[in-house]
Design an enzyme around this catalytic site. Structure first.
Site, PDB file in Angstrom:
ATOM      1  N   ARG A  28       0.875  -1.168   0.000  1.00 24.60           N
ATOM      2  CA  ARG A  28       0.000   0.000   0.000  1.00 24.60           C
ATOM      3  C   ARG A  28       0.916   1.222   0.000  1.00 24.60           C
ATOM      4  O   ARG A  28       1.994   1.189   0.622  1.00 24.60           O
ATOM      5  CB  ARG A  28      -0.881   0.052   1.268  1.00 24.60           C
ATOM      6  CG  ARG A  28      -2.000  -0.958   1.313  1.00 24.60           C
ATOM      7  CD  ARG A  28      -3.151  -0.595   0.366  1.00 24.60           C
ATOM      8  NE  ARG A  28      -4.260  -1.513   0.495  1.00 24.60           N
ATOM      9  CZ  ARG A  28      -4.483  -2.566  -0.290  1.00 24.60           C
ATOM     10  NH1 ARG A  28      -3.654  -2.853  -1.282  1.00 24.60           N
ATOM     11  NH2 ARG A  28      -5.547  -3.328  -0.107  1.00 24.60           N
ATOM     12  N   HIS A  63      -1.601   0.048  -9.727  1.00 24.07           N
ATOM     13  CA  HIS A  63      -2.187  -0.865  -8.718  1.00 24.07           C
ATOM     14  C   HIS A  63      -2.886  -2.037  -9.407  1.00 24.07           C
ATOM     15  O   HIS A  63      -4.102  -2.208  -9.297  1.00 24.07           O
ATOM     16  CB  HIS A  63      -3.163  -0.119  -7.797  1.00 24.07           C
ATOM     17  CG  HIS A  63      -3.444  -0.869  -6.526  1.00 24.07           C
ATOM     18  ND1 HIS A  63      -3.807  -0.263  -5.355  1.00 24.07           N
ATOM     19  CD2 HIS A  63      -3.398  -2.198  -6.246  1.00 24.07           C
ATOM     20  CE1 HIS A  63      -3.984  -1.166  -4.410  1.00 24.07           C
ATOM     21  NE2 HIS A  63      -3.748  -2.360  -4.926  1.00 24.07           N
ATOM     22  N   GLU A 109      -3.955   7.376  -4.668  1.00 24.08           N
ATOM     23  CA  GLU A 109      -4.331   6.725  -5.930  1.00 24.08           C
ATOM     24  C   GLU A 109      -5.733   7.147  -6.346  1.00 24.08           C
ATOM     25  O   GLU A 109      -6.601   7.272  -5.482  1.00 24.08           O
ATOM     26  CB  GLU A 109      -4.317   5.204  -5.766  1.00 24.08           C
ATOM     27  CG  GLU A 109      -2.982   4.655  -5.389  1.00 24.08           C
ATOM     28  CD  GLU A 109      -3.034   3.146  -5.131  1.00 24.08           C
ATOM     29  OE1 GLU A 109      -4.049   2.501  -5.467  1.00 24.08           O
ATOM     30  OE2 GLU A 109      -2.061   2.627  -4.580  1.00 24.08           O
TER      31      GLU A 109
HETATM   32  P1  NAP Z   1      -0.229 -11.253   5.279  1.00 24.36           P
HETATM   33  O1  NAP Z   1      -0.028 -12.677   4.958  1.00 24.36           O
HETATM   34  O2  NAP Z   1      -1.146 -10.888   6.392  1.00 24.36           O
HETATM   35  O3  NAP Z   1       1.227 -10.607   5.524  1.00 24.36           O
HETATM   36  C1  NAP Z   1       1.360  -9.320   5.982  1.00 24.36           C
HETATM   37  C2  NAP Z   1       2.737  -9.040   6.535  1.00 24.36           C
HETATM   38  O4  NAP Z   1       2.657  -7.738   7.164  1.00 24.36           O
HETATM   39  C3  NAP Z   1       3.212 -10.024   7.596  1.00 24.36           C
HETATM   40  O5  NAP Z   1       4.555 -10.319   7.367  1.00 24.36           O
HETATM   41  C4  NAP Z   1       3.045  -9.247   8.887  1.00 24.36           C
HETATM   42  O6  NAP Z   1       4.052  -9.498   9.841  1.00 24.36           O
HETATM   43  C5  NAP Z   1       3.250  -7.829   8.446  1.00 24.36           C
HETATM   44  N1  NAP Z   1       2.604  -6.906   9.401  1.00 24.36           N
HETATM   45  C6  NAP Z   1       1.290  -6.866   9.728  1.00 24.36           C
HETATM   46  N2  NAP Z   1       1.078  -5.898  10.647  1.00 24.36           N
HETATM   47  C7  NAP Z   1       2.270  -5.347  10.892  1.00 24.36           C
HETATM   48  C8  NAP Z   1       2.718  -4.311  11.764  1.00 24.36           C
HETATM   49  N3  NAP Z   1       1.847  -3.662  12.558  1.00 24.36           N
HETATM   50  N4  NAP Z   1       4.022  -3.991  11.767  1.00 24.36           N
HETATM   51  C9  NAP Z   1       4.886  -4.666  10.977  1.00 24.36           C
HETATM   52  N5  NAP Z   1       4.532  -5.657  10.134  1.00 24.36           N
HETATM   53  C10 NAP Z   1       3.244  -5.990  10.098  1.00 24.36           C
HETATM   54  O7  NAP Z   1      -0.797 -10.464   4.020  1.00 24.36           O
HETATM   55  P2  NAP Z   1      -0.580 -10.792   2.473  1.00 24.36           P
HETATM   56  O8  NAP Z   1      -1.642 -11.699   1.979  1.00 24.36           O
HETATM   57  O9  NAP Z   1       0.856 -11.180   2.256  1.00 24.36           O
HETATM   58  O10 NAP Z   1      -0.863  -9.339   1.857  1.00 24.36           O
HETATM   59  C11 NAP Z   1      -0.024  -8.253   2.197  1.00 24.36           C
HETATM   60  C12 NAP Z   1      -0.577  -6.955   1.657  1.00 24.36           C
HETATM   61  O11 NAP Z   1      -0.344  -6.852   0.252  1.00 24.36           O
HETATM   62  C13 NAP Z   1      -2.097  -6.782   1.754  1.00 24.36           C
HETATM   63  O12 NAP Z   1      -2.509  -6.405   3.055  1.00 24.36           O
HETATM   64  C14 NAP Z   1      -2.359  -5.683   0.744  1.00 24.36           C
HETATM   65  O13 NAP Z   1      -2.253  -4.413   1.352  1.00 24.36           O
HETATM   66  C15 NAP Z   1      -1.215  -5.861  -0.267  1.00 24.36           C
HETATM   67  N6  NAP Z   1      -1.729  -6.305  -1.567  1.00 24.36           N
HETATM   68  C16 NAP Z   1      -1.491  -5.532  -2.673  1.00 24.36           C
HETATM   69  C17 NAP Z   1      -1.968  -5.928  -3.908  1.00 24.36           C
HETATM   70  C18 NAP Z   1      -1.718  -5.124  -5.155  1.00 24.36           C
HETATM   71  O14 NAP Z   1      -2.539  -5.164  -6.060  1.00 24.36           O
HETATM   72  N7  NAP Z   1      -0.603  -4.440  -5.259  1.00 24.36           N
HETATM   73  C19 NAP Z   1      -2.721  -7.104  -4.030  1.00 24.36           C
HETATM   74  C20 NAP Z   1      -2.938  -7.870  -2.899  1.00 24.36           C
HETATM   75  C21 NAP Z   1      -2.437  -7.461  -1.669  1.00 24.36           C
HETATM   76  P3  NAP Z   1       4.092 -10.847  10.713  1.00 24.36           P
HETATM   77  O15 NAP Z   1       4.562 -11.882   9.748  1.00 24.36           O
HETATM   78  O16 NAP Z   1       5.066 -10.571  11.760  1.00 24.36           O
HETATM   79  O17 NAP Z   1       2.684 -11.104  11.180  1.00 24.36           O
END
Ligand code: NAP
Length: 315
Positions: free
Chosen positions: A234, A281, A263
């Site tokens: 994000r 995005h 965005e």
């Molecule tokens: P996920 O499995 O929940 O992984 C999120 C990561 O963020 C984990 O490593 C987590 O750390 C870390 N995190 C969460 N809260 C935090 C905090 N307060 N401080 C530091 N680190 C923190 O999510 P995902 O499925 O990989 O998706 C990640 C993100 O990608 C989504 O939330 C979304 O915003 C983004 N995304 C973007 C697109 C795009 O089109 N560009 C598409 C899909 C998703 P821990 O491992 O320590 O829990």
């Protein structure tokens, strides 16, 4: 009493996605959360499920418009637009669409790395403008395989990125809230020490208030002049002003970005840079993945309305 149980909210829903939902359940459609208050109160009283797509805030004020609301099903894994705390306080469940999009987003992250380092946008322009025949080769650029990469947030998508880059013989470092079991990758408790150790910093964090500005000015500067920032998470997760300052001053080598703070009206400073690759995005934007996301959203709506366990609950 209306028999409409489903509200479809989000002007970015494609017609076939809307059709899939409204064929399954009697539904009403609004462009965004700002239009919910304009719905007739009898209709609002019948809504039990919302299918949401978008990034506009969906908070307590909107939830309170629907006395029977039991679930908000988000199209996307990132649900930072939805006030989950407010939903939980009202016993409203929230669901998202994890896993089915991780491959696409990881592919795009690696694609951004390669496009930035190998100057592929410049290469394309060189061929398309016919300068190749007149001027010869473009300047040499930078090798990706074997480089050192730091993943900020080793969650579902972060791991997919790391797995791909391990196959590129990259040295993998990562930061997250807790150390993970990994095949020899190096854990850093904070993002500054991670940035100091690597050339490519790839951000795969969740969005939202807790991670706002997580990649600080200090972290960007710690990357140094060979450093490249890739962000597919994000726009809020990075200090965007500091990133722009560093890119303009040549304090880092470049960036590959799919997400931005404002965005789609992104900061015009980005448009003047020649060391960036910018994407609109589109991380999960393949036909196959968007179909899987739409199906998972519908499966969550269906589970809720049938009184069955939700498929991918968040709260
Ligand atoms: P996920 O499995 O929940 O992984 C999120 C990561 O963020 C984990 O490593 C987590 O750390 C870390 N995190 C969460 N809260 C935090 C905090 N307060 N401080 C530091 N680190 C923190 O999510 P995902 O499925 O990989 O998706 C990640 C993100 O990608 C989504 O939330 C979304 O915003 C983004 N995304 C973007 C697109 C795009 O089109 N560009 C598409 C899909 C998703 P821990 O491992 O320590 O829990």
């Amino acid at each position: 009493m209306s028999d409409t149980q489903l509200l479809i909210c989000g002007k970015s829903f494609k017609q076939d996605e809307r059709d899939r939902l409204s064929t399954a359940y009697p539904a009403v459609f609004v462009d965004g959360p700002g239009d919910m208050a304009g719905l007739d109160s009898t209709l609002r009283a019948s809504i039990r499920a919302v299918a949401y797509k978008g990034h506009a805030p969906f908070g307590a004020e909107q939830m309170d418009l629907f006395p029977q609301l039991g679930v908000i099903t988000n199209y996307g894994v990132g649900y930072d637009a939805i006030d989950v705390e407010a939903a939980s306080a009202r016993s409203i469940a929230v669901t998202n669409t994890p896993d089915v999009l991780s491959d696409d987003v990881a592919d795009l992250a690696v694609g951004l790395m390669i496009a930035q380092a190998r100057t592929m946008i410049r290469g394309h322009a060189h061929v398309a403008s016919q300068r190749w025949a007149k001027e010869g080769e473009i300047p040499l650029n930078r090798k990706v395989s074997g480089s050192s990469v730091g993943i900020v947030g080793l969650g579902r998508i972060g791991r997919e990125i790391a797995d791909r880059l391990a196959a590129f013989k990259c040295e993998i470092h990562y930061s997250s809230r807790s150390e993970k079991e990994t095949p020899g990758w190096t854990y850093h408790p904070d993002v500054v020490s991670l940035a100091q150790a690597v050339d490519f910093l790839v951000i795969a964090l969740v969005g939202g208030a807790e991670t706002k500005g997580h990649v600080t000015r200090e972290a960007i500067q710690a990357l140094g002049p060979r450093g490249v920032v890739i962000n597919i998470s994000r726009g809020t997760t990075v200090d965007e002003g500091a990133l722009l300052d560093a890119l303009e001053a040549g304090e880092i080598a470049g960036a590959g970005l799919d997400v931005y703070e404002n965005e789609p009206n992104i900061d015009p400073r980005f448009l003047k840079l020649d060391n960036v690759v910018l994407q609109p995005h589109q991380g999960s934007g393949s036909v196959e993945t968007r179909t899987a996301m739409a199906e998972l959203q519908l499966a969550n709506v269906a589970a809720f309305l049938k009184g069955e366990p939700l498929v991918t609950p968040v709260n």
